[in-house]
Design a protein around this motif. Structure first.
Motif, short mmCIF file in Angstrom:
data_model
loop_
_atom_site.label_atom_id
_atom_site.label_comp_id
_atom_site.label_asym_id
_atom_site.label_seq_id
_atom_site.Cartn_x
_atom_site.Cartn_y
_atom_site.Cartn_z
N THR A 1 0.85 -1.19 0.00
CA THR A 1 0.00 0.00 0.00
C THR A 1 0.89 1.24 0.00
O THR A 1 1.99 1.22 0.53
N ARG A 2 0.38 2.29 -0.61
CA ARG A 2 1.13 3.55 -0.63
C ARG A 2 0.90 4.29 0.67
O ARG A 2 -0.22 4.37 1.17
N LYS A 3 1.97 4.83 1.20
CA LYS A 3 1.84 5.66 2.40
C LYS A 3 1.50 7.08 1.94
O LYS A 3 2.13 7.61 1.03
N ARG A 4 0.48 7.63 2.53
CA ARG A 4 0.08 9.01 2.17
C ARG A 4 0.99 10.00 2.86
O ARG A 4 1.29 9.87 4.04
N SER A 5 1.43 11.01 2.11
CA SER A 5 2.31 12.02 2.72
C SER A 5 1.56 13.26 3.10
O SER A 5 0.48 13.52 2.77
#
Length: 65
Positions: free
Chosen positions: A61-65
């Motif tokens: 999963t992509r980590k939200r910045s």
């Protein structure tokens, strides 16, 4: 499955209902290593994918910045 050129696909069943997903595209000319639900390009990638599946790290999963 790989079908030739055409304009129609026909699916029929006796009494059971059926649902399916048809995806179409051009061949990309890459090697295929397949086992069960996982498809990769090499046997090594396939081995790593199943190790990750066992560890619970296969889905990234992509980590939200």
């Amino acid at each position: 499955m790989l079908f030739g050129d055409g304009e129609q696909v026909t699916v029929s069943t006796e009494k059971e209902l059926v649902r399916f997903l048809l995806i179409s595209g051009r061949p990309i000319g890459e090697p295929i290593a397949w086992y069960g639900p996982i498809v990769m390009n090499t046997q090594e990638e396939l081995r790593v994918a199943f190790e990750e599946l066992d560890r619970g790290t296969f889905i990234k999963t992509r980590k939200r910045s």
